[in-house]
Design a protein around this motif. Structure first.
Motif, mmCIF file in Angstrom:
data_model
loop_
_atom_site.group_PDB
_atom_site.id
_atom_site.type_symbol
_atom_site.label_atom_id
_atom_site.label_comp_id
_atom_site.label_asym_id
_atom_site.label_seq_id
_atom_site.Cartn_x
_atom_site.Cartn_y
_atom_site.Cartn_z
ATOM 1 N N ALA A 1 0.815 -1.214 0.000
ATOM 2 C CA ALA A 1 0.000 0.000 0.000
ATOM 3 C C ALA A 1 0.850 1.266 0.000
ATOM 4 C CB ALA A 1 -0.930 -0.001 1.212
ATOM 5 N N TYR A 2 2.076 1.153 0.492
ATOM 6 C CA TYR A 2 2.936 2.325 0.622
ATOM 7 C C TYR A 2 4.148 2.253 -0.303
ATOM 8 C CZ TYR A 2 -0.076 3.022 4.572
ATOM 9 O OH TYR A 2 -1.187 3.197 5.349
ATOM 10 N N LYS A 3 4.077 1.400 -1.295
ATOM 11 C CA LYS A 3 5.169 1.250 -2.253
ATOM 12 C C LYS A 3 4.792 1.912 -3.572
ATOM 13 C CE LYS A 3 7.396 -2.584 -2.284
ATOM 14 N NZ LYS A 3 7.775 -4.019 -2.467
ATOM 15 N N ILE A 4 5.755 2.642 -4.136
ATOM 16 C CA ILE A 4 5.617 3.194 -5.482
ATOM 17 C C ILE A 4 6.687 2.547 -6.341
ATOM 18 C CG2 ILE A 4 5.748 5.261 -6.919
ATOM 19 C CD1 ILE A 4 4.898 6.891 -4.453
ATOM 20 N N GLU A 5 6.273 1.892 -7.395
ATOM 21 C CA GLU A 5 7.213 1.262 -8.321
ATOM 22 C C GLU A 5 6.714 1.494 -9.732
ATOM 23 O OE1 GLU A 5 9.020 -3.149 -9.437
ATOM 24 O OE2 GLU A 5 8.502 -2.680 -7.359
ATOM 25 N N GLN A 6 7.558 2.106 -10.559
ATOM 26 C CA GLN A 6 7.156 2.433 -11.925
ATOM 27 C C GLN A 6 8.280 2.150 -12.899
ATOM 28 O OE1 GLN A 6 4.029 3.846 -13.130
ATOM 29 N NE2 GLN A 6 5.029 3.075 -14.989
ATOM 30 N N LYS A 7 8.005 1.268 -13.851
ATOM 31 C CA LYS A 7 8.940 1.054 -14.950
ATOM 32 C C LYS A 7 8.493 1.925 -16.105
ATOM 33 C CE LYS A 7 11.336 -2.417 -17.726
ATOM 34 N NZ LYS A 7 11.536 -3.864 -17.995
ATOM 35 N N LEU A 8 9.347 2.845 -16.513
ATOM 36 C CA LEU A 8 9.038 3.751 -17.606
ATOM 37 C C LEU A 8 9.295 3.067 -18.945
ATOM 38 C CD1 LEU A 8 10.662 6.866 -15.953
ATOM 39 C CD2 LEU A 8 8.208 6.441 -16.212
ATOM 40 N N SER A 9 8.709 3.602 -19.992
ATOM 41 C CA SER A 9 8.767 2.946 -21.301
ATOM 42 C C SER A 9 10.193 2.839 -21.832
ATOM 43 C CB SER A 9 7.894 3.703 -22.306
ATOM 44 O OG SER A 9 8.310 5.054 -22.425
ATOM 45 N N SER A 10 11.096 3.672 -21.345
ATOM 46 C CA SER A 10 12.486 3.627 -21.785
ATOM 47 C C SER A 10 13.290 2.534 -21.087
ATOM 48 C CB SER A 10 13.146 4.985 -21.529
ATOM 49 O OG SER A 10 12.975 5.360 -20.179
ATOM 50 N N GLY A 11 12.668 1.860 -20.102
ATOM 51 C CA GLY A 11 13.341 0.764 -19.417
ATOM 52 C C GLY A 11 13.802 1.078 -18.010
#
Length: 439
Positions: A50-60
């Motif tokens: 609930a308190y985690k932010i994880e984002q893979k952007l399109s550039s890798g």
């Protein structure tokens, strides 16, 4: 905020905060009721889902972090790590990052506000509509010491992605070959209302490893207080009968670096001197010198000066120490207070030193309530960075109504974190260091 004296909105904020704290049986400094990261040294975010932010952007590139909400600072980001393509594991960048104060003195000397520790900044978290977080997710935040203890939950944290334009462009060996990429960012932000103002606290994590920290002020000018009769204000509306009082916004950030999982970050200052052309030269020459900052420092930006935070343990694939350079944004340094005397402060970590002014941490008597008091010659083994960015707001007709956002902030940029541009196309990855075109 844009009011000459204590406005009704500010009065409500201060009283509401006190009532909420009493109703909850807690002090305004109580710890937030959110998940806490378990270890500061972990390479990646270490908290519940609930308190985690994880984002893979399109550039890798992948960014990871934990978030929590403090009863005075508002949004806090912990265990921030960066993993571009080609890196087998996340690279830890920051133990924590957050606002450390918004100081608002008025030009006529009538009042000065400390919005974080004195006027309910955190409790003013605003609900966000879906259209304010396009393509992203709005997270629910349980606000500590909420003005309404029966309704502490606010849909107030947006995480989304944004394009920022060209990340690079390079003409290739032939006229019909162009290498170019459009940059992508992870955007994390909240909106907090204090009095007539609404502060947009924005964190942008670029796919090239840069982190941008900005505060945007918007909302309204206080129409009840167009009464600056001392010659310092600016006329608004018809003719010159109503004057808005000019004021400053001195925003502080607190950064705790943990490069490669170690808090023993080193601080370096670089200065360059430019000399007139020597005999036979076509141009002036410049010489850059490095100074290791080993003790606490209040520093000032000037031409050809910059600082970097250097990893004590990690190197890139070329064998160079990883570091992050501090990149200042436009600023108007406020001369009226000792704590705004410098653009940046480096202090030794102390758990009680949490806010740059009107500090509410439980420091020993005599320790001082503001950041300049903490620069007292200690050796830096776990440095904390305090950034001060000022904006002098002289209102204009266009500030009504509503007021356009005016931004202030800075960034930290990777310096030797990776051996090459993390967005380098695969077909150019061999061009590292001294190279010759392929035959």
């Amino acid at each position: 905020m844009p009011v000459k004296r204590m406005s009704r909105a500010r009065t409500r904020a201060a009283v509401g905060l006190s009532v909420a704290a009493l109703a909850a049986g807690a002090t305004t400094g109580a710890a937030p009721a959110t998940a806490q990261p378990r270890t500061a040294g972990a390479a990646a975010a270490d908290c519940s889902a609930a308190y985690k932010i994880e984002q893979k952007l399109s550039s890798g590139t992948t960014w990871r972090m934990c978030w929590r909400y403090d009863s005075k600072a508002g949004l806090v980001l912990d265990n921030v790590s960066y993993q571009p393509k080609g890196e087998s594991a996340p690279i830890k960048v920051l133990n924590s990052a957050r606002l450390a104060q918004i100081d608002v003195p008025y030009d006529d000397g009538s009042v000065e506000y400390d919005d974080l520790t004195g006027f309910g900044f955190a409790q003013g978290l605003m609900n966000l509509a879906p259209g304010e977080c396009p393509g992203g997710t709005i997270k629910t935040v349980k606000v500590p010491d909420a003005w309404d203890p029966q309704h502490p939950n606010v849909n107030g944290l947006c995480t989304t992605t944004r394009s920022r334009g060209h990340a690079y462009r390079m003409q290739g060996d032939t006229a019909n070959k162009v290498y170019q990429a459009q940059g992508k960012d992870l955007l994390v932000y909240t909106v907090n209302q204090v009095g007539w103002y609404e502060y947009m606290t924005e964190w942008r994590f670029q796919d090239d490893g840069t982190i941008n920290m900005n505060v945007g002020a918007t909302g309204s000018l206080s129409y009840d207080d167009y009464d600056a009769g001392d010659g310092r204000g600016w006329p608004l509306g018809k003719n010159a009968t109503a004057y808005a009082t000019s004021h400053s916004h001195n925003v502080f950030w607190r950064l705790d670096f943990g490069l490669d999982g170690s808090s023993k970050t080193k601080v370096e200052q670089y200065d360059s001197a430019v000399s007139a052309p020597a005999h036979g030269q076509q141009a002036p020459s410049a010489k850059t010198t490095r100074t290791k900052v080993t003790k606490e420092l209040g520093g000032d930006y000037k031409a050809y000066r910059w600082w970097r935070m250097v990893s004590a343990t990690g190197k890139n694939k070329d064998g160079h120490a990883r570091s992050y350079e501090i990149v200042p944004g436009p600023t108007t340094k406020y001369a009226g207070r000792s704590f705004t005397k410098h653009d940046v402060y480096f202090t030794e970590y102390n758990k009680c030193e949490q806010f740059a002014t009107n500090n509410t941490g439980s420091c020993p008597a005599g320790a001082g309530k503001s950041v300049e008091k903490w620069v007292n010659g200690q050796t830096l083994t776990h440095p904390i960075v305090w950034m001060n960015v000022g904006f002098h707001h002289i209102a204009r007709d266009e500030d009504q109504q509503p007021m356009p956002v005016h931004w202030q902030g800075f960034s930290i940029a990777p310096r030797d974190v990776t051996a090459m541009n993390p967005l380098t196309p695969d077909e150019l990855s061999w061009q590292n260091g001294h190279w010759r075109p392929r035959s």
